[in-house]
Design a protein around this motif. Structure first.
Motif, PDB file in Angstrom:
ATOM      1  N   PHE A 185       0.806  -1.297  -0.037  1.00 26.49           N
ATOM      2  CA  PHE A 185      -0.020  -0.031  -0.036  1.00 26.49           C
ATOM      3  C   PHE A 185       0.902   1.186  -0.026  1.00 26.49           C
ATOM      4  N   LEU A 186       0.664   1.980  -1.019  1.00 27.96           N
ATOM      5  CA  LEU A 186       1.372   3.391  -0.869  1.00 27.96           C
ATOM      6  C   LEU A 186       0.315   4.468  -0.717  1.00 27.96           C
ATOM      7  N   PRO A 187       0.448   4.983   0.524  1.00 34.15           N
ATOM      8  CA  PRO A 187      -0.517   6.349   0.815  1.00 34.15           C
ATOM      9  C   PRO A 187      -0.161   7.274  -0.155  1.00 34.15           C
ATOM     10  N   HIS A 188      -0.931   8.058  -0.938  1.00 39.25           N
ATOM     11  CA  HIS A 188      -0.809   9.064  -1.723  1.00 39.25           C
ATOM     12  C   HIS A 188      -2.088   9.831  -2.012  1.00 39.25           C
ATOM     13  N   ALA A 189      -1.682  10.842  -2.672  1.00 35.48           N
ATOM     14  CA  ALA A 189      -2.811  11.694  -3.166  1.00 35.48           C
ATOM     15  C   ALA A 189      -2.508  12.604  -4.209  1.00 35.48           C
ATOM     16  N   THR A 190      -3.285  13.076  -4.900  1.00 32.13           N
ATOM     17  CA  THR A 190      -2.977  14.049  -6.133  1.00 32.13           C
ATOM     18  C   THR A 190      -2.725  15.479  -5.486  1.00 32.13           C
ATOM     19  N   TRP A 191      -2.138  16.317  -6.309  1.00 33.53           N
ATOM     20  CA  TRP A 191      -2.032  17.785  -6.008  1.00 33.53           C
ATOM     21  C   TRP A 191      -3.433  18.476  -5.691  1.00 33.53           C
ATOM     22  N   ARG A 192      -4.612  17.834  -6.088  1.00 31.79           N
ATOM     23  CA  ARG A 192      -5.835  18.637  -6.127  1.00 31.79           C
ATOM     24  C   ARG A 192      -6.568  18.098  -4.691  1.00 31.79           C
ATOM     25  N   ALA A 193      -5.807  17.206  -3.762  1.00 29.40           N
ATOM     26  CA  ALA A 193      -6.269  17.014  -2.620  1.00 29.40           C
ATOM     27  C   ALA A 193      -6.400  17.923  -1.655  1.00 29.40           C
ATOM     28  N   GLY A 194      -7.531  18.102  -1.030  1.00 35.37           N
ATOM     29  CA  GLY A 194      -7.703  19.146   0.271  1.00 35.37           C
ATOM     30  C   GLY A 194      -6.794  19.074   1.362  1.00 35.37           C
ATOM     31  N   ASP A 195      -6.224  17.931   1.351  1.00 32.95           N
ATOM     32  CA  ASP A 195      -5.519  17.555   2.692  1.00 32.95           C
ATOM     33  C   ASP A 195      -3.894  17.163   1.908  1.00 32.95           C
ATOM     34  N   ALA A 196      -3.564  17.807   0.869  1.00 25.96           N
ATOM     35  CA  ALA A 196      -2.261  17.352   0.086  1.00 25.96           C
ATOM     36  C   ALA A 196      -1.096  17.796   1.188  1.00 25.96           C
ATOM     37  N   GLN A 197      -1.181  18.800   2.166  1.00 22.03           N
ATOM     38  CA  GLN A 197      -0.087  18.801   3.176  1.00 22.03           C
ATOM     39  C   GLN A 197       0.176  17.802   4.006  1.00 22.03           C
ATOM     40  N   ASP A 198      -0.906  16.842   4.112  1.00 21.25           N
ATOM     41  CA  ASP A 198      -0.733  15.942   5.190  1.00 21.25           C
ATOM     42  C   ASP A 198      -0.403  14.379   4.392  1.00 21.25           C
ATOM     43  N   GLN A 199      -0.143  14.471   3.011  1.00 14.38           N
ATOM     44  CA  GLN A 199      -0.008  13.225   2.313  1.00 14.38           C
ATOM     45  C   GLN A 199       1.628  13.041   2.182  1.00 14.38           C
ATOM     46  N   PRO A 200       1.881  11.660   2.535  1.00 14.19           N
ATOM     47  CA  PRO A 200       3.341  11.162   2.324  1.00 14.19           C
ATOM     48  C   PRO A 200       3.924  11.414   0.874  1.00 14.19           C
ATOM     49  N   ILE A 201       2.998  11.101  -0.146  1.00 15.96           N
ATOM     50  CA  ILE A 201       3.250  11.216  -1.562  1.00 15.96           C
ATOM     51  C   ILE A 201       2.331  12.056  -2.061  1.00 15.96           C
ATOM     52  N   ILE A 202       2.563  12.966  -2.880  1.00 18.98           N
ATOM     53  CA  ILE A 202       1.843  13.736  -3.701  1.00 18.98           C
ATOM     54  C   ILE A 202       2.158  13.513  -5.270  1.00 18.98           C
ATOM     55  N   LEU A 203       1.148  13.344  -5.995  1.00 14.50           N
ATOM     56  CA  LEU A 203       1.439  13.614  -7.662  1.00 14.50           C
ATOM     57  C   LEU A 203       0.953  14.613  -8.125  1.00 14.50           C
ATOM     58  N   SER A 204       1.854  15.129  -8.787  1.00 14.28           N
ATOM     59  CA  SER A 204       1.601  16.512  -9.230  1.00 14.28           C
ATOM     60  C   SER A 204       2.132  16.728 -10.748  1.00 14.28           C
ATOM     61  N   ILE A 205       1.530  18.017 -11.347  1.00 13.23           N
ATOM     62  CA  ILE A 205       2.040  18.412 -12.698  1.00 13.23           C
ATOM     63  C   ILE A 205       2.384  19.703 -12.435  1.00 13.23           C
ATOM     64  N   GLU A 206       2.597  20.338 -11.214  1.00 14.08           N
ATOM     65  CA  GLU A 206       2.911  21.661 -10.841  1.00 14.08           C
ATOM     66  C   GLU A 206       4.208  21.778 -10.119  1.00 14.08           C
ATOM     67  N   ASP A 207       4.767  22.677 -10.128  1.00 12.94           N
ATOM     68  CA  ASP A 207       6.118  23.107  -9.226  1.00 12.94           C
ATOM     69  C   ASP A 207       5.372  23.176  -7.933  1.00 12.94           C
ATOM     70  N   GLY A 208       6.222  23.316  -7.040  1.00 13.70           N
ATOM     71  CA  GLY A 208       5.716  23.609  -5.616  1.00 13.70           C
ATOM     72  C   GLY A 208       5.933  22.465  -4.809  1.00 13.70           C
ATOM     73  N   ASN A 209       5.735  22.634  -3.479  1.00 14.15           N
ATOM     74  CA  ASN A 209       6.103  21.439  -2.860  1.00 14.15           C
ATOM     75  C   ASN A 209       5.076  21.341  -1.625  1.00 14.15           C
ATOM     76  N   PRO A 210       3.704  20.888  -1.755  1.00  5.87           N
ATOM     77  CA  PRO A 210       2.606  20.926  -0.994  1.00  5.87           C
ATOM     78  C   PRO A 210       2.589  20.281   0.245  1.00  5.87           C
ATOM     79  N   ASN A 211       3.554  19.075   0.336  1.00  5.13           N
ATOM     80  CA  ASN A 211       3.723  18.174   1.417  1.00  5.13           C
ATOM     81  C   ASN A 211       4.854  18.296   2.157  1.00  5.13           C
ATOM     82  N   ARG A 212       5.503  19.281   1.956  1.00  2.00           N
ATOM     83  CA  ARG A 212       7.123  19.575   2.486  1.00  2.00           C
ATOM     84  C   ARG A 212       7.884  18.320   2.276  1.00  2.00           C
TER      85      ARG A 212
END
Length: 150
Positions: A57-84
């Motif tokens: 299981f790989l916990p993840h979300a896309t950059w569109r998720a409302g809780d992106a900052q809490d996700q260990p893996i973010i899938l994105s097409i944008e610059d930026g670092n939403p989950n630190r």
């Protein structure tokens, strides 16, 4: 100093290679952003990461998720670092982010069977070398194990 790793895929798919690399990142306690170049690719990868293995299981979300900052893996097409994130994976010829030096690692995964991808990776290597980053190049051996190349 940020370490930039180049992973050369040849005769392998990103879908087979990326999940184990992400698992290793999470085992080390790192947070990750995976940046692609299209929403369609990101959505396909999102679906794949939920189903790639019955026993993992790989916990993840896309950059569109409302809780992106809490996700260990973010899938994105944008610059930026939403989950630190500590680590940024660049796939599908995604450009090096302006904030490369804010990550512990940047992992550029490129398709060695694609001339455009090879050209983009060579350009990124030259850019990173000129900027003084520590660079490593990885290629799979005949058994599919990653080997550091000189």
């Amino acid at each position: 100093m940020t370490e930039i790793l180049f992973y050369h895929l040849q005769g392998m798919s990103l879908e087979s290679v990326l999940p184990p690399l992400l698992e290793k990142s999470l085992e080390r306690g790192w947070r990750v952003v995976v940046q692609s170049t299209s929403p369609e690719r990101t959505e396909a990868l999102d679906a794949h990461l939920w189903t790639y293995s019955d026993d993992s299981f790989l916990p993840h979300a896309t950059w569109r998720a409302g809780d992106a900052q809490d996700q260990p893996i973010i899938l994105s097409i944008e610059d930026g670092n939403p989950n630190r994130a500590n680590v940024r994976f660049l796939i599908d010829n995604a450009a090096l982010p302006a904030d490369c030096d804010s990550y512990e690692r940047v992992v550029l995964v490129f398709n060695g069977d694609d001339d455009d991808a090879l050209t983009a990776a060579r350009g990124a290597w030259a850019d990173c070398k000129a900027r003084g980053f520590e660079l490593t190049y990885w290629q799979a051996d005949e058994r599919g194990r990653w080997q550091r190349r000189q």
